[in-house]
Design a protein around this motif. Structure first.
Motif, mmCIF file in Angstrom:
data_model
loop_
_atom_site.group_PDB
_atom_site.id
_atom_site.type_symbol
_atom_site.label_atom_id
_atom_site.label_comp_id
_atom_site.label_asym_id
_atom_site.label_seq_id
_atom_site.Cartn_x
_atom_site.Cartn_y
_atom_site.Cartn_z
ATOM 1 N N GLY A 232 5.339 7.705 14.090
ATOM 2 C CA GLY A 232 5.930 8.712 13.211
ATOM 3 C C GLY A 232 6.631 8.156 11.994
ATOM 4 N N LYS A 233 6.888 6.822 11.960
ATOM 5 C CA LYS A 233 7.658 6.273 10.845
ATOM 6 C C LYS A 233 6.891 6.373 9.532
ATOM 7 N N ILE A 234 5.608 6.091 9.559
ATOM 8 C CA ILE A 234 4.826 6.154 8.320
ATOM 9 C C ILE A 234 4.870 7.567 7.750
ATOM 10 N N ASP A 235 4.616 8.559 8.610
ATOM 11 C CA ASP A 235 4.629 9.952 8.143
ATOM 12 C C ASP A 235 6.012 10.353 7.632
ATOM 13 N N ASP A 236 7.051 10.012 8.377
ATOM 14 C CA ASP A 236 8.404 10.411 7.984
ATOM 15 C C ASP A 236 8.829 9.763 6.668
ATOM 16 N N ASN A 237 8.589 8.452 6.544
ATOM 17 C CA ASN A 237 9.013 7.760 5.323
ATOM 18 C C ASN A 237 8.264 8.268 4.104
ATOM 19 N N ASP B 90 8.350 -0.017 -3.540
ATOM 20 C CA ASP B 90 7.848 -1.229 -2.881
ATOM 21 C C ASP B 90 8.386 -1.277 -1.458
ATOM 22 N N VAL B 91 7.586 -1.777 -0.548
ATOM 23 C CA VAL B 91 7.913 -1.929 0.888
ATOM 24 C C VAL B 91 8.636 -0.689 1.434
ATOM 25 N N LEU B 92 7.923 0.409 1.498
ATOM 26 C CA LEU B 92 8.516 1.682 1.921
ATOM 27 C C LEU B 92 8.508 1.861 3.435
ATOM 28 N N ALA C 72 0.839 -1.198 0.000
ATOM 29 C CA ALA C 72 0.000 0.000 0.000
ATOM 30 C C ALA C 72 0.875 1.249 0.000
ATOM 31 N N SER C 73 2.049 1.156 0.603
ATOM 32 C CA SER C 73 2.935 2.316 0.678
ATOM 33 C C SER C 73 3.382 2.779 -0.706
#
Length: 387
Positions: A363-368, A253-255, A194-195
């Motif tokens: 915070g990892k999802i937002d940062d990445n 892929d796989v972010l 999904a990322s």
């Protein structure tokens, strides 16, 4: 074959425990399928004159919307509303329909959107050319698994999948292909993938407001998890003229597997990653993004041979990039890309879920997604002329 050539990534992977893990995953999937509930929705027609659009709500983009914010919203939707996007399944088909609906809601038209449908029979023989004979037994196992009448993961009777393609015309006929697969292996698939899909959706939404010189072709690949079927079919469907017009391919892929942002770029030069003016431009852009936005980016040329959809473009001598978020731990410093399995945290497991990742690593999802969104936009807007 020259026995003195260096081993490629897949050959090294076969000698590791990765194939045993893949076999185990398939066997678990078979067990899950046998005890599953039969689910056979109607087939969807992707013809523009018969497609039933539902006009989904999409995140709103304004001049001040931070990069990555829209991506996070799309990840949440795919995770929550389209979990179980197993390749060749009805849920995967429904996800493809949602992707078309989202692109239409952005303001794109059927003149810019196409859906390329294919079956396992269309792609089975092509996978050997890309993955090699060493992976042949695995491909056959997956093919038999998907074709088995005893397996029930919502697999379509047609054993069919589809690529969703958006073409954003530019001033130049030269094409930048940007891809991400939207299927997932039994789980919500927030990171895988999904990322990557969300990154492309945000990019496409932003490009409606930005002039682009090169033509951009966004391809949302189906059936990646069973042998890169969508990307292999797409790459082999192109004419020689279309291949000649491709400037490069970027695959996301796989972010969300780790906090470290990697860009893995090159082309296949006798099983080693080659460099050219495009990869040099990417290095320059990455340095600028680091300086301007405080984002740490890691170049890893060997990763262009990593197990994802960019592999389908390497046999055609295209320059390619693999965008991936990993955990740059001690194994990376020892073994580089050979430590791929040790640098992921949620891949192919129930932990690959928006809620788990967000709680476990706040915070990892937002940062990445912020970092990858900024980086991809700079790649798409750069000047790749050699003057």
């Amino acid at each position: 074959m020259d026995s003195n050539k260096p081993e490629n990534f897949f050959q090294r992977m076969i000698k590791s425990g990765a194939v045993r893990m893949m076999v185990a995953v398939v066997l678990v999937a078979i067990i899950v399928g046998v005890v599953g509930i039969i689910r056979s929705p109607a087939e969807i027609s992707f013809a523009s004159d018969s497609f039933e659009q539902t006009s989904p709500e999409i995140p709103q983009l304004s001049a001040g919307t931070p990069h990555g914010q829209i991506s996070v919203d799309y990840i949440y939707t795919l995770n929550s509303d389209f979990l179980g996007r197993f390749p060749l399944s009805y849920r995967e088909m429904e996800t493809a329909a949602w992707l078309v609906e989202v692109l239409l809601a952005m303001g794109y038209t059927w003149d810019e959107i196409s859906v390329q449908e294919f079956t396992t029979e269309d792609t089975h023989h092509l996978t050997y050319d890309v993955l090699g004979a060493e992976m042949g037994f695995m491909i056959d196992l997956v093919y038999l698994f998907c074709s088995s009448p005893f397996v029930n993961l919502g697999t379509r009777a047609s054993r069919q999948s589809q690529n969703v393609i958006l073409t954003v015309e530019g001033q130049s006929d030269e094409v930048m292909v940007v891809g991400a697969h939207y299927d997932a292996f039994m789980y919500p698939g927030a990171s895988d993938n999904a990322s990557g899909v969300a990154l492309l959706l945000e990019s496409a939404q932003r490009m409606r407001e930005i002039g682009n010189y090169y033509t951009i072709v966004y391809v949302f690949f189906g059936a990646e998890e069973v042998g890169l079927l969508g990307s292999i079919y797409y790459a082999n469907s192109l004419t020689q003229e279309q291949h000649d017009n491709i400037l490069f391919m970027i695959n996301a892929d796989v972010l969300l597997e780790g906090p470290d942002l990697f860009y893995m770029a090159g082309y296949d030069r006798d099983n080693t990653p080659g460099e050219n003016h495009i990869t040099q431009t990417w290095d320059y852009i990455a340095q600028n993004v680091e300086t301007q936005h405080g984002i740490t980016l890691t170049a890893l040329p060997d990763g262009v041979f990593g197990p994802s959809d960019q592999l389908a473009f390497l046999p055609f001598e295209h320059t390619a990039m693999f965008l991936v978020g990993l955990d740059k731990n001690e194994y990376f410093y020892r073994y580089g890309m050979d430590a791929f399995g040790d640098m992921v945290r949620v891949l192919h497991s129930p932990r690959d879920c928006f809620y788990y990742i967000n709680e476990r690593w706040p915070g990892k999802i937002d940062d990445n997604m912020r970092g990858f969104s900024l980086l991809l936009e700079e790649f798409l807007l750069a000047d790749y002329s050699q003057n």
